[in-house]
Design a protein around this motif. Sequence first.
Motif, PDB file in Angstrom:
ATOM      1  N   VAL A  89       0.857  -1.185   0.000  1.00 52.52           N
ATOM      2  CA  VAL A  89       0.000   0.000   0.000  1.00 52.52           C
ATOM      3  C   VAL A  89       0.889   1.230   0.000  1.00 52.52           C
ATOM      4  O   VAL A  89       1.857   1.314   0.750  1.00 52.52           O
ATOM      5  CB  VAL A  89      -0.916   0.015   1.243  1.00 52.52           C
ATOM      6  CG1 VAL A  89      -1.835   1.221   1.219  1.00 52.52           C
ATOM      7  CG2 VAL A  89      -1.723  -1.260   1.306  1.00 52.52           C
ATOM      8  N   ASP A  90       0.535   2.182  -0.833  1.00 53.09           N
ATOM      9  CA  ASP A  90       1.343   3.388  -0.901  1.00 53.09           C
ATOM     10  C   ASP A  90       1.278   4.148   0.423  1.00 53.09           C
ATOM     11  O   ASP A  90       0.279   4.080   1.155  1.00 53.09           O
ATOM     12  CB  ASP A  90       0.849   4.289  -2.033  1.00 53.09           C
ATOM     13  CG  ASP A  90       1.761   5.480  -2.234  1.00 53.09           C
ATOM     14  OD1 ASP A  90       2.976   5.260  -2.410  1.00 53.09           O
ATOM     15  OD2 ASP A  90       1.267   6.613  -2.197  1.00 53.09           O
ATOM     16  N   THR A  91       2.337   4.862   0.713  1.00 53.79           N
ATOM     17  CA  THR A  91       2.423   5.643   1.950  1.00 53.79           C
ATOM     18  C   THR A  91       1.207   6.544   2.112  1.00 53.79           C
ATOM     19  O   THR A  91       0.881   7.337   1.236  1.00 53.79           O
ATOM     20  CB  THR A  91       3.699   6.513   1.944  1.00 53.79           C
ATOM     21  OG1 THR A  91       4.822   5.677   1.714  1.00 53.79           O
ATOM     22  CG2 THR A  91       3.843   7.262   3.256  1.00 53.79           C
ATOM     23  N   GLY A  92       0.537   6.409   3.243  1.00 54.29           N
ATOM     24  CA  GLY A  92      -0.604   7.268   3.533  1.00 54.29           C
ATOM     25  C   GLY A  92      -1.886   6.865   2.859  1.00 54.29           C
ATOM     26  O   GLY A  92      -2.907   7.528   3.033  1.00 54.29           O
ATOM     27  N   ALA A  93      -1.892   5.808   2.068  1.00 54.16           N
ATOM     28  CA  ALA A  93      -3.122   5.396   1.380  1.00 54.16           C
ATOM     29  C   ALA A  93      -3.980   4.524   2.298  1.00 54.16           C
ATOM     30  O   ALA A  93      -3.451   3.725   3.062  1.00 54.16           O
ATOM     31  CB  ALA A  93      -2.789   4.620   0.115  1.00 54.16           C
ATOM     32  N   PRO A  94      -5.309   4.679   2.225  1.00 55.91           N
ATOM     33  CA  PRO A  94      -5.976   5.672   1.388  1.00 55.91           C
ATOM     34  C   PRO A  94      -5.926   7.063   2.019  1.00 55.91           C
ATOM     35  O   PRO A  94      -5.978   7.196   3.237  1.00 55.91           O
ATOM     36  CB  PRO A  94      -7.419   5.153   1.328  1.00 55.91           C
ATOM     37  CG  PRO A  94      -7.610   4.424   2.607  1.00 55.91           C
ATOM     38  CD  PRO A  94      -6.271   3.816   2.942  1.00 55.91           C
ATOM     39  N   THR A  95      -5.799   8.060   1.173  1.00 53.69           N
ATOM     40  CA  THR A  95      -5.814   9.429   1.649  1.00 53.69           C
ATOM     41  C   THR A  95      -7.198  10.023   1.426  1.00 53.69           C
ATOM     42  O   THR A  95      -7.834   9.765   0.409  1.00 53.69           O
ATOM     43  CB  THR A  95      -4.739  10.267   0.930  1.00 53.69           C
ATOM     44  OG1 THR A  95      -4.757  11.590   1.428  1.00 53.69           O
ATOM     45  CG2 THR A  95      -4.969  10.305  -0.574  1.00 53.69           C
ATOM     46  N   VAL A  96      -7.695  10.758   2.382  1.00 51.76           N
ATOM     47  CA  VAL A  96      -9.034  11.342   2.311  1.00 51.76           C
ATOM     48  C   VAL A  96      -8.898  12.845   2.153  1.00 51.76           C
ATOM     49  O   VAL A  96      -8.233  13.511   2.965  1.00 51.76           O
ATOM     50  CB  VAL A  96      -9.853  11.007   3.577  1.00 51.76           C
ATOM     51  CG1 VAL A  96     -11.237  11.637   3.494  1.00 51.76           C
ATOM     52  CG2 VAL A  96      -9.963   9.494   3.762  1.00 51.76           C
TER      53      VAL A  96
END
Length: 363
Positions: free
Chosen positions: A232-239
């Motif tokens: 998972v990409d860093t900070g994902a999921p981002t809101v």
Amino acid sequence: MRLHVDQRHERVLELVRERGSLRVAELAAELGVSAVTLRRDVETLAAQGRVHRLHGAVVWPGDPAAEPEPRQQSAEGIVIGMIVPTTSNIFADIVRGAREAVGARGGRLVLGMSGYVDTEDPVQAEHLIAGGAEGLLVAPSWFDGVPVGGQEKWLVDCEVPTVLVERSAPAGNPAAGLDRVRTDRAHGAAVAVGHFVSLGHRRIAAVLQEGPHAAQISAGFHAAVQSLGLEVDTGAPTVREHGDYEATIDYLTEAVRRRGVTAALIHSDEDAIVLVPKLQACGIRVPDDLALIAYDDEVAGLADVPLTAVAPPTRSVGEQAAKLLLQRLAERRAGRASAPRQHLELLPELRIRSSCGGTALDS
């Protein structure tokens, strides 16, 4: 030759007995009479118990198609109130589904709107009940989709039966005991992740619009990537706030160029449509460099690059919520004990288009 009414009734009985069930419109055409005349004939025969009426059809007694009819309570004359924050976005189809379900039983749906102002919900409810509403379908203006700070109190204390629509309350909250019907958005997110995996993607991002559905989508995304062993990409999921495109573009551009992200889930499809040309202007092509799946599928198929999208069953949500409320009203009118409360979650589907590459199955 024009048949006498008695002859017509006998012919109706003969045809329905032979075929089990017939649409009223088809039967009228076959007998050469108007639909109005045929409906009048069917009403007469149904009142005599010789046929059953069912959703625009006439059914022979004992045919399996007729079995649900005895349990389908008439709502003739009943007024149902419905409170929604807006009639745009997903709520247009939800309202339509509820209206059709109520109308099919002979009732009437009356609408109130809160404009996403939580204090307006009880005001609208009071107005609808004063106007004769015997029950309420309610999508409260709870910002995160769940009540905080006692927002549920008016709903729990409501004097008429209520059903929550596309909202929920956590266990322990008084509103958790209410009937509710909603989309299982976590499942939809998991299906999207699974589709990415089937196409060979291993590093996935997600950008979600803040609001009532972000928590569910986020939970489904996390559960899927964990169970599938993905990166998972860093900070994902981002809101992010709706319309915060600049920050989203910066995030996705960095994720693709520096961290090897090759796929992203975007909520909503309106945001995804805006993002595609902005990404291309930054040199990131969809789907060549970044595969996209949108969430909601209101206008995803109209994008320049038609977007694969998770499609909530919006009309069915409205329909099932209305049917559940009509059941509660029928129990109340008959003086019966209420059946157990229900929490219904309907599963969305994935509609495959061009934004993930591969073969587009739906346009």
